[in-house]
Design a protein around this motif. Structure first.
Motif: not given
Length: 485
Positions: A18-29, A278-289
């Motif tokens: 789930i970390m690899d998936a989340s980082i891929r999305v954040l990088d792509a964004a 999703s839970g980790l990815l949305l935590s990444g959203v909070m982090m980006m803010v």
């Protein structure tokens, strides 16, 4: 500008996937981030480090100030400390932030109107972990609530509400029973509320408050709780959204923050490409803010919402949708990340799009200095161990104090008064709280008075376990009264 470096812990079980998936999305964004990986968790535990984290990992977190952490596994058996608790307390991550939002009907939930943010105190309360076996029959866990701890979390809650446009904070405590500890928490809550008149403040006793929250979460906006209550409540709220797998979380301190999903490492699902990121990815959203990249946060969050709207889900949500006969496409962890990436730049059409138009920084807390306040020692609770009845030990202790400046006021057993004038029906253990005051109650006593009384008790063959001093603080009683006082 140089890229922002963020420390990453890929974790255990489903964590790496789930970390690899989340980082891929954040990088792509377009996340302008350099990811610095560390090892924590099961591998570190089993290498002989009982805290689950190395010195090198500590250095990375302290240098970069932000940790993006997947769930970890704590090995079974004694001697292994909780890594989450260790990180939170070591780095002063005093505020735990957990949004609980319903995405019904795309994620089935019984609570379609829920949008609640829980702010949980993260460092003290019963999670101080101070426990003792005091007698063969009696154990103790100390509930530590401090004024600085209350001020930090209360100020954070109101600053968060102000920053994110929240209108109401409900404090949930049990101050009708724990009048000193939970009483301090809610007292500081209302002291803080006076500085934010634009935000409504109210409180509920935790038991009926949680019942109300579960019955009608749409009636609540933000909830503020001490550590233990908050831990229980946030898992309940996470499940009420439809799945704890979509629940994000942040652990925030004055200078350092950690972002993580609230669920565990689920080792039985590891390596199967089925976990929900999703839970980790949305935590990444909070982090980006928080790190000053709100445009990335907005892009990812809206793409995730669009993915959910389009019925693309992992197995945990697919089961729920299938049970309700709703159309969906079940995908794996990697494929879910791919679907979110494909929708970057898109927005949901039914669910409300999110807007993060600015980086949000919460002001550091300003703490009161109360260390010089006047405390007068007026009594002592001496805890003893003795295998006898209440009248026997009570009469003996009264006799021992006759020619001293102190007098026995009462004895309680498990908090229930048993001497004088106890009831024979009361169940007794081998653990006695013996309350002494000066013979002229209200007079100040000294530590030597207490030591003398303890020596007399010990010489009489009664084992002294511990003492708790009884103080007046600025002229007000700073301890709980016993029955009949």
């Amino acid at each position: 500008m140089a890229k922002r470096t963020i420390t990453v812990a890929r974790g255990d079980g489903i964590g790496p996937e789930i970390m690899d998936a989340s980082i891929r999305v954040l990088d792509a964004a377009g996340a302008d981030v350099e990811w610095e990986h560390i090892d924590v968790g099961e591998k570190v535990y089993l290498a002989g480090n009982t805290s689950g984290i190395t010195d090198e990992a500590w250095e990375s977190i302290k240098k970069n100030k932000v940790l993006f952490k997947a769930p970890i596994t704590t090995p079974q058996g004694g001697g292994y400390k909780s890594l989450n608790v260790t990180i939170r307390k070591t780095l002063g991550l005093y505020a735990n932030v957990r949004p609980a939002i319903s995405y019904d009907p795309f994620i089935p939930s019984r609570y379609p109107g829920m949008n609640v943010v829980t702010i949980r105190e993260n460092e003290e309360d019963l999670y101080a972990g101070i426990e003792h076996q005091q007698t063969p029959e009696v154990t103790q866990c100390l509930k530590i609530i401090t004024r600085p701890g209350c001020e930090k979390i209360c100020q954070y809650a109101f600053e968060y509400a102000k920053a994110y446009g929240r209108k109401r904070i409900t404090c949930m405590i049990k101050d009708n029973i724990m009048k000193i500890t939970d009483g301090l928490f809610v007292k500081v809550f209302y002291e803080t509320a006076k500085k934010y008149p634009e935000i409504q403040a109210d409180d509920w006793i935790i038991d009926i408050g949680m019942a109300k929250l579960v019955d009608a979460p749409e009636d609540f906006d933000m909830v503020l709780m001490p550590n233990l209550y908050g831990d229980v409540a946030t898992d309940i709220l996470g499940l009420m959204t439809g799945s704890v797998g979509i629940a994000p979380g942040a652990n925030v301190g004055a200078d350092i923050a950690m972002y993580e999903a609230i669920h565990g490492s689920a080792p039985r699902h590891a390596g199967k490409n089925k976990a929900n990121p999703s839970g980790l990815l949305l935590s990444g959203v909070m982090m980006m803010v928080q790190v000053g990249q709100p445009e990335v946060a907005e892009k990812v969050h809206n793409a995730w919402l669009k993915t959910i709207e389009d019925g693309i889900v992992t197995y945990d949500l697919a089961r729920k949708l299938k049970a309700q006969g709703k159309e969906h496409t079940e995908v794996g962890t990697k494929e879910f990340a791919d679907a979110v990436i494909e929708r970057l730049g898109q927005e949901p059409s039914t669910l409300a799009p999110v807007r993060y138009d600015k980086a949000i920084q919460i002001k550091k807390p300003v703490l009161s200095n109360v260390r010089t306040e006047k405390m007068d020692l007026i009594g002592v609770d001496i805890f003893t161990r003795d295998d006898c009845d209440a009248n026997t030990i009570g009469d003996k202790l009264v006799e021992l104090a006759k020619d001293t400046g102190m007098a026995l006021k009462m004895i309680s057993n498990r908090g229930q008064k048993v001497y004088p004038n106890g009831h024979p029906e009361t169940f007794l253990t081998d653990h006695w709280r013996c309350r002494y005051y000066a013979k002229n109650q209200g007079d100040i006593i000294s530590n030597s008075d207490i030591t003398d009384m303890m020596n007399r008790i010990d010489a009489a063959g009664i084992e002294v376990i511990k003492t708790e001093n009884l103080y007046m603080l600025n002229g007000e009683r700073a301890y709980s009264l016993g029955q009949g006082e």
